[in-house]
Design a protein around this motif. Structure first.
Motif, PDB file in Angstrom:
ATOM      1  N   VAL A 170     117.183  -9.523 125.595  1.00 14.91           N
ATOM      2  CA  VAL A 170     118.068  -9.918 124.517  1.00 14.91           C
ATOM      3  C   VAL A 170     118.505 -11.362 124.775  1.00 14.91           C
ATOM      4  O   VAL A 170     118.404 -12.509 124.005  1.00 14.91           O
ATOM      5  N   SER A 171     119.062 -11.795 125.963  1.00 10.82           N
ATOM      6  CA  SER A 171     119.827 -12.787 126.283  1.00 10.82           C
ATOM      7  C   SER A 171     118.771 -14.161 126.508  1.00 10.82           C
ATOM      8  O   SER A 171     119.112 -15.092 125.924  1.00 10.82           O
ATOM      9  N   GLN A 172     117.492 -13.869 126.815  1.00 14.13           N
ATOM     10  CA  GLN A 172     116.530 -14.597 126.967  1.00 14.13           C
ATOM     11  C   GLN A 172     115.537 -14.740 125.464  1.00 14.13           C
ATOM     12  O   GLN A 172     114.833 -15.259 125.416  1.00 14.13           O
ATOM     13  N   ASN A 173     116.014 -13.766 124.610  1.00 14.44           N
ATOM     14  CA  ASN A 173     115.246 -13.806 123.434  1.00 14.44           C
ATOM     15  C   ASN A 173     113.555 -13.685 123.406  1.00 14.44           C
ATOM     16  O   ASN A 173     112.965 -14.586 122.671  1.00 14.44           O
ATOM     17  N   THR A 174     113.314 -12.613 124.246  1.00 17.04           N
ATOM     18  CA  THR A 174     111.815 -12.789 124.652  1.00 17.04           C
ATOM     19  C   THR A 174     110.906 -12.339 123.174  1.00 17.04           C
ATOM     20  O   THR A 174     111.631 -11.424 122.488  1.00 17.04           O
ATOM     21  N   PRO A 175     110.008 -12.999 122.826  1.00 12.71           N
ATOM     22  CA  PRO A 175     109.091 -12.652 121.809  1.00 12.71           C
ATOM     23  C   PRO A 175     108.652 -11.139 121.867  1.00 12.71           C
ATOM     24  O   PRO A 175     108.190 -10.574 123.187  1.00 12.71           O
ATOM     25  N   ILE A 176     108.121 -10.590 120.866  1.00 12.56           N
ATOM     26  CA  ILE A 176     107.712  -9.250 120.754  1.00 12.56           C
ATOM     27  C   ILE A 176     106.304  -9.280 120.385  1.00 12.56           C
ATOM     28  O   ILE A 176     106.111 -10.099 119.478  1.00 12.56           O
ATOM     29  N   HIS A 221     102.409  -9.286 119.378  1.00 14.15           N
ATOM     30  CA  HIS A 221     101.983  -9.100 117.766  1.00 14.15           C
ATOM     31  C   HIS A 221     103.018  -9.031 116.668  1.00 14.15           C
ATOM     32  O   HIS A 221     102.509  -8.288 115.895  1.00 14.15           O
ATOM     33  N   THR A 222     104.003  -9.559 116.653  1.00 13.59           N
ATOM     34  CA  THR A 222     104.953  -9.960 115.648  1.00 13.59           C
ATOM     35  C   THR A 222     105.277 -11.171 115.683  1.00 13.59           C
ATOM     36  O   THR A 222     105.020 -11.990 116.767  1.00 13.59           O
ATOM     37  N   SER A 223     106.306 -11.657 114.799  1.00 11.30           N
ATOM     38  CA  SER A 223     106.864 -12.821 114.919  1.00 11.30           C
ATOM     39  C   SER A 223     108.454 -12.585 115.271  1.00 11.30           C
ATOM     40  O   SER A 223     109.095 -13.780 115.192  1.00 11.30           O
ATOM     41  N   CYS A 224     108.728 -11.350 115.504  1.00 13.52           N
ATOM     42  CA  CYS A 224     110.006 -11.264 116.079  1.00 13.52           C
ATOM     43  C   CYS A 224     110.283 -11.621 117.565  1.00 13.52           C
ATOM     44  O   CYS A 224     109.617 -11.590 118.486  1.00 13.52           O
ATOM     45  N   HIS A 225     111.582 -11.456 117.788  1.00  8.50           N
ATOM     46  CA  HIS A 225     112.138 -11.596 119.075  1.00  8.50           C
ATOM     47  C   HIS A 225     113.130 -10.601 119.379  1.00  8.50           C
ATOM     48  O   HIS A 225     113.555  -9.777 118.565  1.00  8.50           O
ATOM     49  N   ALA A 226     113.625 -10.458 120.588  1.00  5.61           N
ATOM     50  CA  ALA A 226     114.202  -9.249 121.150  1.00  5.61           C
ATOM     51  C   ALA A 226     115.749  -9.255 120.469  1.00  5.61           C
ATOM     52  O   ALA A 226     115.897  -8.185 120.052  1.00  5.61           O
ATOM     53  N   ARG A 270     123.946  -4.658 115.692  1.00  6.63           N
ATOM     54  CA  ARG A 270     124.899  -5.551 115.949  1.00  6.63           C
ATOM     55  C   ARG A 270     126.249  -4.869 115.145  1.00  6.63           C
ATOM     56  O   ARG A 270     126.371  -4.034 114.404  1.00  6.63           O
ATOM     57  N   PRO A 271     127.294  -4.998 115.877  1.00  7.76           N
ATOM     58  CA  PRO A 271     127.617  -5.669 117.211  1.00  7.76           C
ATOM     59  C   PRO A 271     126.787  -5.361 118.124  1.00  7.76           C
ATOM     60  O   PRO A 271     126.541  -3.914 118.110  1.00  7.76           O
ATOM     61  N   LEU A 272     126.656  -5.751 119.271  1.00  8.20           N
ATOM     62  CA  LEU A 272     125.787  -5.165 120.564  1.00  8.20           C
ATOM     63  C   LEU A 272     126.485  -3.992 121.129  1.00  8.20           C
ATOM     64  O   LEU A 272     127.620  -3.846 121.204  1.00  8.20           O
ATOM     65  N   THR A 273     125.664  -3.149 121.364  1.00  7.97           N
ATOM     66  CA  THR A 273     126.251  -1.676 121.646  1.00  7.97           C
ATOM     67  C   THR A 273     125.149  -1.312 122.794  1.00  7.97           C
ATOM     68  O   THR A 273     124.179  -1.304 122.896  1.00  7.97           O
ATOM     69  N   ASN A 274     125.824  -0.653 123.803  1.00  8.51           N
ATOM     70  CA  ASN A 274     125.073  -0.232 124.765  1.00  8.51           C
ATOM     71  C   ASN A 274     123.941   0.839 124.469  1.00  8.51           C
ATOM     72  O   ASN A 274     124.509   1.843 123.627  1.00  8.51           O
ATOM     73  N   GLY A 275     122.872   0.867 124.915  1.00  7.73           N
ATOM     74  CA  GLY A 275     121.963   1.812 124.445  1.00  7.73           C
ATOM     75  C   GLY A 275     121.567   2.841 125.456  1.00  7.73           C
ATOM     76  O   GLY A 275     120.922   3.792 125.041  1.00  7.73           O
TER      77      GLY A 275
END
Length: 302
Positions: A28-34, A36-41, A47-52
């Motif tokens: 997420v901090s590096q905003n890695t691309p996903i 086969h999509t136009s999305c990023h991590a 939101r707000p950021l929550t522990n998974g």
């Protein structure tokens, strides 16, 4: 990883990998691309950021986002391409000493994604899973840890207290294990000396027997380079392995909660009954088995 995986498979062995629910915080901090999509991590996190998960090393995924499922699928496809055979999903909750983090959407998403790969990847959940959700664990995985680690985090690998709690904590899971999904007791740490394992020979025999009669996963723990003859004998006993791999998990003859003398049984195939007599006291006792009205004529008891 590929050279390691190739070597393991070349030895006719399976290889597994360890993951946690959510999406890694670094992604997420590096905003890695996903793929086969136009999305990023950063697009698919709550939101707000929550522990998974309870370890706090991943952010929680927003599974209502259309790119959340493709992210999980891309990861599952990677495991399939690497020819991974086993996936342990740790820090799963409700469980793992937490009820405040809900990992059920992650577990279901991973189950669907792994199935879509077409590769038979064994999917194991850990740890101390909440038995209230047993039907969910069974529907979406191949195994569920019923308890904490066998490790005692003390001067030895395990202790009698850390392994014997399975007799108590398996109670709400009794009857859940069937072919395709089993109660997971954690690894079997009996191969090394008492000084290393923390178990004497009688306790080691009890552990192997209880894992076997419950058809619990046969994971080997400890230092395999210095297994002793007694430990190897326990772990390679063909009769014991046959019980473990027989596809029918045992049950107690009577209610076991709080009982230090327990009798477990399997009414197996071919008219063979398997009995396990377990004395949880620290002294020897005589035990009797009341077969009551059971019709055993012409059948074999082992």
């Amino acid at each position: 990883l590929k050279p390691v995986i190739s070597t393991v498979h070349g030895n006719n062995q399976k290889i597994g990998i360890y993951l946690n629910p959510g999406i890694p915080k670094a992604a997420v901090s590096q905003n890695t691309p996903i793929e086969h999509t136009s999305c990023h991590a950063s697009d698919i996190v709550v939101r707000p950021l929550t522990n998974g998960n309870v370890f706090g090393d991943h952010w929680k995924i927003n599974f209502s986002h259309p790119c959340a499922a493709p992210y999980i699928q891309s990861f599952a496809n990677l495991l399939s391409d690497l020819q991974i055979d086993f996936l342990k999903m740790d820090a799963t909750s409700p469980g793992s000493d937490s009820t405040s983090i809900n990992c059920l959407p992650d577990i279901q998403a991973w189950s669907l994604a792994l199935n879509r790969t077409g590769r038979p990847i064994w999917y194991e959940l850990s740890w101390s899973l909440d038995p209230s959700y047993l039907s969910f664990w069974k529907a979406h995985s191949n195994g569920w840890r019923i308890d904490d680690d066998v490790d005692c985090y003390c001067d030895t690998l395990v202790s009698w207290d850390s392994v014997s709690r399975r007799f108590r904590d398996v109670v709400p899971f009794i009857g859940a294990g069937v072919p395709g999904g089993w109660n997971d007791f954690d690894s079997i740490v009996v191969g090394n000396s008492e000084q290393l394992t923390g178990l004497n020979n009688i306790e080691k025999q009890t552990v192997v027997s209880f894992w076997a009669i419950n058809c619990a996963q046969w994971y080997l723990g400890g230092d395999m380079e210095v297994y002793d003859e007694y430990g190897v004998g326990l772990l390679t006993n063909r009769d014991v392995i046959a019980v473990n791999q027989g596809g029918v998990a045992g049950k107690p003859m009577k209610e076991t909660e709080g009982k230090e003398e327990q009798v477990w049984y399997i009414q197996g195939k071919g008219g063979i009954w398997t009995l396990g007599l377990f004395n949880l006291r620290n002294i020897g006792v005589e035990m009797e088995v009341d077969f009551g009205n059971w019709e055993l004529e012409g059948e074999k008891v082992q």
